[in-house]
Design an enzyme around this catalytic site. Structure first.
Site, PDB file in Angstrom:
ATOM      1  CE  LYS A 118      63.822 -30.112 -28.479  1.00 53.30           C
ATOM      2  NZ  LYS A 118      63.836 -30.746 -29.776  1.00 53.30           N
ATOM      3  CG  HIS A 143      54.102  -9.512 -21.185  1.00 54.70           C
ATOM      4  ND1 HIS A 143      54.935  -9.766 -22.246  1.00 54.70           N
ATOM      5  CD2 HIS A 143      53.827 -10.720 -20.627  1.00 54.70           C
ATOM      6  CE1 HIS A 143      55.117 -11.075 -22.361  1.00 54.70           C
ATOM      7  NE2 HIS A 143      54.464 -11.677 -21.386  1.00 54.70           N
ATOM      8  CB  SER A 156       2.160 -22.120   2.555  1.00 47.58           C
ATOM      9  OG  SER A 156       3.374 -22.802   2.767  1.00 47.58           O
ATOM     10  N   GLY A 164      20.683  -8.150   7.433  1.00 43.95           N
ATOM     11  CA  GLY A 164      19.883  -7.903   8.631  1.00 43.95           C
ATOM     12  C   GLY A 164      18.415  -8.064   8.290  1.00 43.95           C
ATOM     13  CB  ALA A 209      19.623 -30.894   7.423  1.00 51.36           C
ATOM     14  CB  ALA A 210      16.202 -27.504   5.270  1.00 47.86           C
ATOM     15  CE  LYS A 211      17.864 -21.339   4.027  1.00 43.64           C
ATOM     16  NZ  LYS A 211      16.895 -20.872   3.009  1.00 43.64           N
ATOM     17  CE1 TYR A 253      17.268 -21.223   7.566  1.00 43.13           C
ATOM     18  CE2 TYR A 253      19.591 -21.109   8.147  1.00 43.13           C
ATOM     19  CZ  TYR A 253      18.492 -20.585   7.491  1.00 43.13           C
ATOM     20  OH  TYR A 253      18.626 -19.438   6.762  1.00 43.13           O
ATOM     21  CG  ASN A 273      55.197 -12.847 -17.163  1.00 44.53           C
ATOM     22  OD1 ASN A 273      55.806 -12.111 -16.382  1.00 44.53           O
ATOM     23  ND2 ASN A 273      55.751 -13.861 -17.798  1.00 44.53           N
TER      24      ASN A 273
HETATM   25  P1  NAI Z   1      12.476 -12.798   6.578  1.00 44.69           P
HETATM   26  O1  NAI Z   1      11.845 -13.520   7.723  1.00 44.69           O
HETATM   27  O2  NAI Z   1      12.585 -11.322   6.655  1.00 44.69           O
HETATM   28  O3  NAI Z   1      11.741 -13.174   5.255  1.00 44.69           O
HETATM   29  C1  NAI Z   1      11.213 -14.443   5.006  1.00 44.69           C
HETATM   30  C2  NAI Z   1       9.813 -14.287   4.484  1.00 44.69           C
HETATM   31  O4  NAI Z   1       9.312 -15.578   4.126  1.00 44.69           O
HETATM   32  C3  NAI Z   1       8.867 -13.713   5.516  1.00 44.69           C
HETATM   33  O5  NAI Z   1       8.247 -12.555   5.007  1.00 44.69           O
HETATM   34  C4  NAI Z   1       7.871 -14.831   5.749  1.00 44.69           C
HETATM   35  O6  NAI Z   1       6.555 -14.380   6.006  1.00 44.69           O
HETATM   36  C5  NAI Z   1       7.944 -15.610   4.478  1.00 44.69           C
HETATM   37  N1  NAI Z   1       7.526 -16.993   4.651  1.00 44.69           N
HETATM   38  C6  NAI Z   1       7.819 -17.841   5.646  1.00 44.69           C
HETATM   39  N2  NAI Z   1       7.242 -19.034   5.451  1.00 44.69           N
HETATM   40  C7  NAI Z   1       6.565 -18.942   4.293  1.00 44.69           C
HETATM   41  C8  NAI Z   1       5.800 -19.856   3.540  1.00 44.69           C
HETATM   42  N3  NAI Z   1       5.565 -21.103   3.972  1.00 44.69           N
HETATM   43  N4  NAI Z   1       5.271 -19.448   2.373  1.00 44.69           N
HETATM   44  C9  NAI Z   1       5.468 -18.184   1.924  1.00 44.69           C
HETATM   45  N5  NAI Z   1       6.186 -17.275   2.612  1.00 44.69           N
HETATM   46  C10 NAI Z   1       6.729 -17.649   3.777  1.00 44.69           C
HETATM   47  O7  NAI Z   1      13.922 -13.440   6.393  1.00 44.69           O
HETATM   48  P2  NAI Z   1      15.138 -13.092   5.411  1.00 44.69           P
HETATM   49  O8  NAI Z   1      16.304 -12.901   6.238  1.00 44.69           O
HETATM   50  O9  NAI Z   1      14.754 -12.067   4.438  1.00 44.69           O
HETATM   51  O10 NAI Z   1      15.346 -14.501   4.697  1.00 44.69           O
HETATM   52  C11 NAI Z   1      15.086 -14.773   3.338  1.00 44.69           C
HETATM   53  C12 NAI Z   1      15.734 -16.074   2.987  1.00 44.69           C
HETATM   54  O11 NAI Z   1      17.139 -15.953   3.113  1.00 44.69           O
HETATM   55  C13 NAI Z   1      15.356 -17.254   3.855  1.00 44.69           C
HETATM   56  O12 NAI Z   1      15.255 -18.413   3.062  1.00 44.69           O
HETATM   57  C14 NAI Z   1      16.506 -17.368   4.806  1.00 44.69           C
HETATM   58  O13 NAI Z   1      16.625 -18.684   5.322  1.00 44.69           O
HETATM   59  C15 NAI Z   1      17.647 -16.992   3.917  1.00 44.69           C
HETATM   60  N6  NAI Z   1      18.827 -16.537   4.625  1.00 44.69           N
HETATM   61  C16 NAI Z   1      18.869 -15.311   5.223  1.00 44.69           C
HETATM   62  C17 NAI Z   1      19.995 -14.901   5.883  1.00 44.69           C
HETATM   63  C18 NAI Z   1      20.112 -13.556   6.438  1.00 44.69           C
HETATM   64  O14 NAI Z   1      21.218 -13.193   6.891  1.00 44.69           O
HETATM   65  N7  NAI Z   1      19.054 -12.767   6.462  1.00 44.69           N
HETATM   66  C19 NAI Z   1      21.139 -15.812   6.060  1.00 44.69           C
HETATM   67  C20 NAI Z   1      21.044 -17.037   5.326  1.00 44.69           C
HETATM   68  C21 NAI Z   1      19.914 -17.372   4.660  1.00 44.69           C
END
Ligand code: NAI
Length: 737
Positions: free
Chosen positions: A435, A515, A75, A197, A166-168, A164, A512
């Protein structure tokens, strides 16, 4: 296209790379030659469970394509172990992408302690722990690139994502500080807020959208930010669907809600609310110094009795739209300018450099051993203050921008310009002259590379029809032109401009239409589009640099020109030059017509032909403060050891004369037995003072109280302000001088 970005020899850790975005990054780094640690705990979306399968599959995929990769299943809360895997497998760590993430969405009222803590543990604390484990390795090797992953939910808020969000946003704060602490070790830390996605977004996005917002549209930004060529640091980007945008803070001009010696009341806040929230002329503070500087300025304004009832309309305000009492001294929003070798080369081409001349290659080819940026490129970062700084919407300056003519230009360099980087420019309205037929506006722009002053520009612009406001005709702030000697020139260079010279020059940032656009040129009273004055300026400067300084950019000190007549693209420029000591006077004409284009012009060169780096601006001569520093030097010789013990600090001094930097001094009372030397401190001074020569004398002679000088803006202080109190020990008893 330039060379592809390779990561060969680099070791990359991507956390949470078993799927989604992280997997895409890992594959992309692997394809471009990096050795990749694919970290993934392999749990479920909410942070439960564990499996090695996810990371293993990605490792296999990278290897199948001929790449190098190992898996790590810890982790991110075990940051040390994640980084240890990189060290064990590949012997180093260069790049870290903090990407691992989970979701535990709940409306705020239903958010449990566990929902809150788990999200913070994985996102914020996880990013902290993995980064801390990598930090010293990056520091020791003087290279590191770190990506933090934030989210639009953090930046803007999102229903059901209090934990989420707050952490982000916490991650962004972490990144902002790491960018500052890491900068001097070439560790850059940037933050992305991606949209793609993935399993994290499948519950909130319709399937079609999920499918089309591919993770592969995010990876290229991550790779560029992590490349050694990329100088971006401390920035935040939104990225998705193939679009990338940069974000920054914006702040209203705000309002002072306090009287001197009076308490503040909520009623006054209510009264000023519209102004506090009005984003007209908003500023964009780039760092904490900008933020604090505002407060220091507010303190001095309140102290000076301004504040609530401030800004009385001056009697001088007239139909001309110019009111010097309101406008002079206004500081424009700070401008940031990022550039690479490509901008330097484009500029060199814009001012007529060509591979036809072998000695031009050092300005046109980034691989040249003496690759340099032309000194006159110094106008480019500064000119953004004119074009984007909202000059025409400042209080006391109302004019029609089409009535603006570039009258004169002064540029002084304090060291050769870097060939890439991010420079910040601070512009001040230095003075406004009447001037009669028009107004002359003097805009002083100081450009910094981090804290270090790189160059100073004075733009002198003529605003047709804006005169007659009862102002003065001349200013001691203006850098004067100097006529050429009355004898035959010592050298003459003739150079052709090309038909596309203006079309090329404008790519350096002066857009501009005058020119390029024939109909616009006609509206401005010209038959065809004209060349930029600053383009002819660049031509003339490089003629001098070539003829009198062997193209050694470190010898270039300053240039002053007056723009007299326009040049048409395709005409030839003839630069006539006279050498008088280290000053080269110059006159530039259109060869075909004989019309003078630049007059009263000169370039000052630094004397020492061997000097490759100029460490201090040359003395403008006759500084009174020299006497005091000489005495300080003597005192340090006598009492140095004792002073070092008592003071333990390094003081930088920037002495100005006529608004320009005239000398720099360092008083080192931290190392050895103390020392005084001329020039800036090579490291970081604890505190740096900027003060005019005469004000400095008034302070040391006891005529001007330092605190008052500070509040009146005469003494500027950067760094540890508390340290300035110790100065008394070295400055006292100078009245006898
Ligand atoms: P995802 O769920 O496909 O990938 C996240 C990966 O992190 C997973 O494979 C999971 O197993 C791994 N993971 C989770 N906890 C873990 C830990 N404690 N230690 C090691 N690995 C761990 O999600 P996605 O969408 O690829 O997200 C990637 C990052 O982008 C994340 O931080 C997410 O919050 C951020 N994000 C994604 C958005 C999106 O539209 N997909 C939007 C905004 C942020």
């Amino acid at each position: 296209m330039s060379a592809p970005l390779s990561f060969s020899g680099k070791v990359v850790v991507v956390t949470g790379a078993g799927g989604g975005l992280g997997k895409e990054y890992a594959l992309a780094f692997g394809e471009r030659g990096a050795s990749v640690v694919v970290n993934d705990l392999g749990g479920d979306i909410k942070g439960g469970g564990k499996s090695s399968a996810a990371a293993d599959k990605v490792v296999e995929e990278i290897k199948a394509k001929g790449g190098k990769a190992v898996a790590n299943y810890d982790s991110v809360e075990d940051g040390e172990k994640v980084i240890q895997t990189a060290l064990d497998a590949f012997g180093r760590i260069d790049i870290l992408v903090n990407n691992a993430g989970i979701l535990r969405d709940r409306s705020f009222a239903r958010t449990s302690d566990l929902d809150w803590d788990l999200i913070h543990r994985v996102h914020l604390r996880g990013s902290f722990l993995v980064t801390r484990a990598a930090w010293n390795h990056m520091k020791n090797q003087n290279f590191g690139r770190i990506i933090m992953t934030s989210s639009a939910a953090g930046i803007y808020g999102n229903f059901g994502q209090a934990n989420y969000s707050a952490a982000k946003l916490g991650i962004l704060g972490l990144a902002n500080t790491l960018a500052i602490e890491g900068n001097k070790y070439n560790i850059h830390c940037n933050t992305i807020a991606p949209t793609a996605g993935s399993r994290l977004t499948q519950t909130v996005m319709p399937p079609d959208l999920l499918e089309s917002l591919k993770a592969e549209y995010v990876a290229p930004l991550v790779l560029w930010l992590c490349h050694e060529e990329c100088q971006e640091n401390g920035s935040l980007f939104e990225v998705g669907a193939g679009w990338i945008g940069k974000l920054r803070w914006e702040r209203t001009q705000g309002s002072i809600v306090r009287h001197k010696n009076q308490s503040m009341s909520p009623e006054e806040v209510r009264e000023k609310w519209d102004q506090i929230c009005d984003f007209t002329n908003a500023t964009k503070p780039a760092n904490i110094q900008d933020s604090l500087q505002t407060l220091v300025e507010v303190l001095s304004q309140v102290e000076a009795g301004e504040g609530l009832e401030a800004n009385p309309t001056s009697a001088l305000a007239s139909a001309s739209g110019i009111n010097p009492t309101e406008a002079v001294g206004i500081v424009l929003p700070q401008m940031t300018f990022s550039y690479t070798h490509m901008h330097c080369i484009l500029y060199a081409l814009g001012v007529g450099m060509s591979t036809k001349e072998p000695d031009h290659l050092r300005f046109l080819y980034e691989g040249h051993e003496d690759f340099s940026c032309l000194p006159t490129f110094g106008v480019i970062p500064a000119q953004a203050s004119m074009f984007e700084g909202g000059l025409s919407s400042l209080p006391g300056i109302n004019f029609d921008p089409t009535k603006l003519l570039h009258g004169e230009q002064y540029l002084e360099l304090y060291k050769p310009l870097p060939t890439s980087g991010t420079l910040t420019s601070k512009a001040t309205v230095a003075d406004i002259l009447d001037k009669g037929s028009g107004a002359v506006l003097l805009l002083d722009v100081h450009t910094y590379n981090n804290q270090e002053l790189v160059c100073y520009n004075q733009f002198s612009v003529f605003i047709v029809g804006a005169g007659g406001f009862g102002g003065k005709r001349s200013s001691d702030k203006a850098v004067p032109t100097v006529p050429a000697p009355n004898r035959a020139p010592d050298a003459v260079i003739v150079d052709e401009t090309s038909r596309d010279q203006a079309a090329l020059y404008r790519l350096s940032g002066d857009w501009n239409p005058l020119h390029i656009d024939p109909s616009f040129a006609v509206m401005g009273g010209f038959k065809t589009p004209i060349l930029h004055g600053l383009c002819s300026f660049g031509f003339a400067a490089r003629h001098v640099l070539k003829h009198f300084a062997g193209n050694d950019v470190s010898r270039f000190k300053s240039i002053k020109v007056r723009f007299v007549k326009p040049v048409l693209p395709g005409q030839s420029l003839q630069t006539e030059m006279w050498k008088e000591g280290n000053r080269i006077h110059l006159l530039c004409k259109v060869k075909e017509s004989g019309a003078v284009v630049l007059s009263g012009a000169y370039i000052d060169l630094y004397a020492d032909p061997g000097a490759s780096v100029v460490t201090a601006p040359a003395q403008t001569g006759g500084l009174q403060s020299d006497l005091v520093f000489a005495e300080i030097g003597r005192r340090i010789k006598d009492l140095g050891a004792e002073l070092v013990k008592k003071v333990n600090g390094i003081f930088g001094w920037e002495i100005t004369k006529g608004g320009k930097m005239a000398a720099q001094w360092t008083i080192d009372l931290k190392t050895g037995n103390g020392a005084l030397h001329k020039g800036p401190y090579t490291g970081k001074a604890d505190v740096t003072f900027t003060v005019a020569d005469e004000d400095f004398m008034d302070v040391v002679m006891g005529k001007l109280n330092p605190q008052k000088a500070f509040f009146a803006g005469k003494l500027k202080v950067r760094g540890n302000i508390m340290m300035s109190q110790k100065l008394e020990m070295i400055l006292k008893d100078y009245a006898k001088l």
